[in-house]
Design a protein around this motif. Structure first.
Motif, PDB file in Angstrom:
ATOM      1  N   VAL A  98       0.849  -1.189   0.000  1.00 19.08           N
ATOM      2  CA  VAL A  98       0.000   0.000   0.000  1.00 19.08           C
ATOM      3  C   VAL A  98       0.882   1.235   0.000  1.00 19.08           C
ATOM      4  CG1 VAL A  98      -1.755   1.309   1.246  1.00 19.08           C
ATOM      5  CG2 VAL A  98      -1.851  -1.192   1.217  1.00 19.08           C
ATOM      6  N   ALA A  99       0.728   2.062  -1.035  1.00 15.92           N
ATOM      7  CA  ALA A  99       1.495   3.303  -1.153  1.00 15.92           C
ATOM      8  C   ALA A  99       0.503   4.447  -1.349  1.00 15.92           C
ATOM      9  CB  ALA A  99       2.471   3.218  -2.320  1.00 15.92           C
ATOM     10  N   PRO A 100      -0.090   4.968  -0.253  1.00 12.89           N
ATOM     11  CA  PRO A 100      -1.138   5.973  -0.376  1.00 12.89           C
ATOM     12  C   PRO A 100      -0.661   7.349  -0.839  1.00 12.89           C
ATOM     13  CG  PRO A 100      -0.582   5.620   1.917  1.00 12.89           C
ATOM     14  CD  PRO A 100       0.171   4.591   1.136  1.00 12.89           C
ATOM     15  N   ASP A 101       0.637   7.603  -0.717  1.00 11.62           N
ATOM     16  CA  ASP A 101       1.174   8.903  -1.139  1.00 11.62           C
ATOM     17  C   ASP A 101       2.591   8.687  -1.659  1.00 11.62           C
ATOM     18  OD1 ASP A 101       1.916  11.487  -1.587  1.00 11.62           O
ATOM     19  OD2 ASP A 101       1.574  12.197   0.451  1.00 11.62           O
ATOM     20  N   LEU A 102       2.732   8.617  -2.980  1.00 18.40           N
ATOM     21  CA  LEU A 102       4.036   8.338  -3.571  1.00 18.40           C
ATOM     22  C   LEU A 102       5.056   9.431  -3.283  1.00 18.40           C
ATOM     23  CD1 LEU A 102       2.950   6.863  -7.022  1.00 18.40           C
ATOM     24  CD2 LEU A 102       4.070   5.651  -5.147  1.00 18.40           C
ATOM     25  N   ALA A 103       4.577  10.636  -2.999  1.00 21.13           N
ATOM     26  CA  ALA A 103       5.496  11.736  -2.707  1.00 21.13           C
ATOM     27  C   ALA A 103       6.325  11.461  -1.462  1.00 21.13           C
ATOM     28  CB  ALA A 103       4.725  13.044  -2.552  1.00 21.13           C
ATOM     29  N   THR A 104       5.808  10.616  -0.556  1.00 26.06           N
ATOM     30  CA  THR A 104       6.521  10.302   0.683  1.00 26.06           C
ATOM     31  C   THR A 104       7.386   9.047   0.546  1.00 26.06           C
ATOM     32  OG1 THR A 104       4.733   8.919   1.569  1.00 26.06           O
ATOM     33  CG2 THR A 104       4.610  11.296   1.980  1.00 26.06           C
ATOM     34  N   LEU A 105       7.380   8.444  -0.639  1.00 20.97           N
ATOM     35  CA  LEU A 105       8.104   7.183  -0.828  1.00 20.97           C
ATOM     36  C   LEU A 105       9.179   7.280  -1.904  1.00 20.97           C
ATOM     37  CD1 LEU A 105       4.991   4.856  -0.623  1.00 20.97           C
ATOM     38  CD2 LEU A 105       6.812   5.010   1.067  1.00 20.97           C
ATOM     39  N   GLU A 106       9.676   8.483  -2.112  1.00 17.90           N
ATOM     40  CA  GLU A 106      10.680   8.677  -3.156  1.00 17.90           C
ATOM     41  C   GLU A 106      11.987   7.967  -2.833  1.00 17.90           C
ATOM     42  OE1 GLU A 106      11.023  12.850  -3.757  1.00 17.90           O
ATOM     43  OE2 GLU A 106       9.201  12.985  -4.979  1.00 17.90           O
ATOM     44  N   GLU A 107      12.306   7.819  -1.564  1.00 15.89           N
ATOM     45  CA  GLU A 107      13.538   7.115  -1.211  1.00 15.89           C
ATOM     46  C   GLU A 107      13.424   5.627  -1.521  1.00 15.89           C
ATOM     47  OE1 GLU A 107      14.871   7.771   2.728  1.00 15.89           O
ATOM     48  OE2 GLU A 107      15.009   9.955   2.525  1.00 15.89           O
ATOM     49  N   ARG A 108      12.231   5.080  -1.366  1.00 21.79           N
ATOM     50  CA  ARG A 108      12.034   3.649  -1.618  1.00 21.79           C
ATOM     51  C   ARG A 108      12.030   3.329  -3.108  1.00 21.79           C
ATOM     52  NH1 ARG A 108       6.998   0.048   0.895  1.00 21.79           N
ATOM     53  NH2 ARG A 108       7.631  -1.975   0.023  1.00 21.79           N
ATOM     54  N   PHE A 121      -0.315   9.834 -11.609  1.00 18.74           N
ATOM     55  CA  PHE A 121      -0.711   8.979 -10.495  1.00 18.74           C
ATOM     56  C   PHE A 121      -0.031   9.413  -9.201  1.00 18.74           C
ATOM     57  CE2 PHE A 121      -1.168   5.764 -14.041  1.00 18.74           C
ATOM     58  CZ  PHE A 121      -2.551   5.843 -14.069  1.00 18.74           C
ATOM     59  N   ALA A 122      -0.816   9.398  -8.118  1.00 20.08           N
ATOM     60  CA  ALA A 122      -0.298   9.844  -6.817  1.00 20.08           C
ATOM     61  C   ALA A 122      -0.273   8.733  -5.778  1.00 20.08           C
ATOM     62  CB  ALA A 122      -1.141  11.008  -6.288  1.00 20.08           C
ATOM     63  N   GLY A 143      -4.008   5.286  -8.379  1.00 20.83           N
ATOM     64  CA  GLY A 143      -4.928   6.378  -8.080  1.00 20.83           C
ATOM     65  C   GLY A 143      -4.392   7.730  -8.524  1.00 20.83           C
ATOM     66  N   GLU A 144      -5.280   8.583  -8.996  1.00 22.44           N
ATOM     67  CA  GLU A 144      -4.871   9.913  -9.429  1.00 22.44           C
ATOM     68  C   GLU A 144      -4.750  10.884  -8.264  1.00 22.44           C
ATOM     69  OE1 GLU A 144      -7.882  10.741 -12.278  1.00 22.44           O
ATOM     70  OE2 GLU A 144      -6.881   9.628 -13.899  1.00 22.44           O
ATOM     71  N   ALA A 145      -5.318  10.521  -7.121  1.00 22.11           N
ATOM     72  CA  ALA A 145      -5.201  11.332  -5.907  1.00 22.11           C
ATOM     73  C   ALA A 145      -4.554  10.479  -4.827  1.00 22.11           C
ATOM     74  CB  ALA A 145      -6.575  11.819  -5.443  1.00 22.11           C
ATOM     75  N   ASP A 146      -3.914  11.142  -3.854  1.00 19.62           N
ATOM     76  CA  ASP A 146      -3.326  10.356  -2.778  1.00 19.62           C
ATOM     77  C   ASP A 146      -4.438   9.852  -1.854  1.00 19.62           C
ATOM     78  OD1 ASP A 146      -4.069  12.590  -1.357  1.00 19.62           O
ATOM     79  OD2 ASP A 146      -2.054  13.333  -1.067  1.00 19.62           O
ATOM     80  N   GLY A 147      -4.129   8.835  -1.085  1.00 21.42           N
ATOM     81  CA  GLY A 147      -5.121   8.248  -0.199  1.00 21.42           C
ATOM     82  C   GLY A 147      -5.109   6.731  -0.290  1.00 21.42           C
ATOM     83  N   ARG A 148      -5.542   6.109   0.795  1.00 21.81           N
ATOM     84  CA  ARG A 148      -5.549   4.652   0.888  1.00 21.81           C
ATOM     85  C   ARG A 148      -6.940   4.112   0.614  1.00 21.81           C
ATOM     86  NH1 ARG A 148      -6.417   0.215   4.016  1.00 21.81           N
ATOM     87  NH2 ARG A 148      -4.670  -1.207   4.426  1.00 21.81           N
ATOM     88  N   LEU A 149      -7.016   3.046  -0.177  1.00 20.34           N
ATOM     89  CA  LEU A 149      -8.296   2.365  -0.342  1.00 20.34           C
ATOM     90  C   LEU A 149      -8.696   1.752   0.991  1.00 20.34           C
ATOM     91  CD1 LEU A 149      -7.754   0.461  -3.732  1.00 20.34           C
ATOM     92  CD2 LEU A 149      -9.181   2.463  -3.352  1.00 20.34           C
ATOM     93  N   ASP A 150      -9.992   1.746   1.287  1.00 20.43           N
ATOM     94  CA  ASP A 150     -10.407   1.165   2.562  1.00 20.43           C
ATOM     95  C   ASP A 150     -10.310  -0.355   2.507  1.00 20.43           C
ATOM     96  OD1 ASP A 150     -12.793   0.140   1.372  1.00 20.43           O
ATOM     97  OD2 ASP A 150     -13.823   2.032   1.762  1.00 20.43           O
ATOM     98  N   ASP A 151     -10.379  -0.981   3.676  1.00 25.43           N
ATOM     99  CA  ASP A 151     -10.184  -2.428   3.759  1.00 25.43           C
ATOM    100  C   ASP A 151     -11.198  -3.200   2.928  1.00 25.43           C
ATOM    101  OD1 ASP A 151      -8.054  -2.011   5.435  1.00 25.43           O
ATOM    102  OD2 ASP A 151      -9.202  -2.354   7.287  1.00 25.43           O
ATOM    103  N   GLU A 152     -12.437  -2.690   2.858  1.00 21.86           N
ATOM    104  CA  GLU A 152     -13.473  -3.393   2.092  1.00 21.86           C
ATOM    105  C   GLU A 152     -13.142  -3.397   0.601  1.00 21.86           C
ATOM    106  OE1 GLU A 152     -14.033  -1.139   4.378  1.00 21.86           O
ATOM    107  OE2 GLU A 152     -15.103  -2.250   5.961  1.00 21.86           O
TER     108      GLU A 152
END
Length: 254
Positions: A98-108, A121-122, A143-152
């Motif tokens: 799960v990568a809800p915000d790619l901007a915070t995962l640039e190091e990975r 895509f964000a 996803g085109e916006a940041d955010g996590r899909l819910d568990d359902e």
């Protein structure tokens, strides 16, 4: 549409998605068409930008097999070329990424995160496609916006992937690794033919590859034929791109 109307429409879409996959279990199905429908259904039901599916060959190397848009196809191919991204991590570990915000995962994933932003895509969710203890591939939800899909929603997507896995490699074949590899290799080879046919139609009609794929699929469905059969004829030039375009321009019959 009202909120209740939206809910009912979504429920109908979910039911139809499972019906599409379940029908593949009993019919002589087209692998590429099935997986392409899976990516399209996931993108629409989950209200995300796009979806793409990677499958492994008998050497464990991933290949793009289906995508709901051209930009997802390019991004998935970029992942494979750079050997970096959430879908690759998902396949290696066999777990959801799960990568809800790619901007915070640039190091990975520095190169992947930049490429994803470039095509709009964000966020990304990657789900494993497995059968028993074998990881067959991975489904990427972009996803085109940041955010996590819910568990359902994640559970729903994973359930669709599970059914597709069973449809791809039936229970009898699952006991024979050679048969599994043959099925997967057939899917990969078929995808190459479809890509070639898309190129022919796109060039003939001066259109985007996404539109060309819709033209191919519309022709195959209207004539009750497999997508890969139609694509093969287009590549062999026994079915012209002009014929497909003429059919696409014809009005729908009631």
């Amino acid at each position: 549409m009202t909120e209740d109307g939206d809910t009912l429409a979504r429920e109908r879409d979910i039911i139809q998605a499972f019906l599409d996959l379940s029908n593949e279990l009993v019919d002589d199905y087209d692998v590429v068409e099935m997986l392409s429908r899976l990516t399209t259904n996931c993108a629409e039901i989950l209200d995300i930008g796009s979806a793409g599916l990677l499958l492994a060959d008998d050497r464990g190397l991933l290949h793009l097999v289906a995508s709901s848009s051209e930009r997802t196809q390019l991004l998935e191919l970029f992942q494979l070329q750079r050997e970096q991204g959430p879908c690759l991590d998902c396949f290696r570990d066999g777990r959801t990424v799960v990568a809800p915000d790619l901007a915070t995962l640039e190091e990975r994933w520095p190169q992947f995160a930049e490429a994803a932003r470039t095509v709009g895509f964000a966020s990304v969710h990657a789900l494993p496609m497995r059968l028993r203890n074998s990881v067959l591939g991975t489904l990427g939800l972009f996803g085109e916006a940041d955010g996590r899909l819910d568990d359902e929603d994640l559970a729903l997507a994973q359930a669709l992937v599970h059914v597709a896995s069973v449809a791809l490699v039936n229970q009898k074949a699952a006991a024979d690794r050679t048969m599994v590899n043959e099925q997967l290799q057939h899917a990969l080879t078929s995808r190459i033919v479809v890509e070639q046919a898309k190129g022919v139609v796109a060039h003939t009609g001066g259109m985007d590859m996404d539109v060309a794929f819709d033209v191919l699929r519309h022709y195959a469905r209207a004539h009750g034929r497999k997508l890969t059969e139609v694509a093969s004829e287009v590549v062999r030039r026994t079915l012209s791109g002009e014929e497909l375009l003429r059919h696409a321009r014809e009005p729908e019959r009631p």
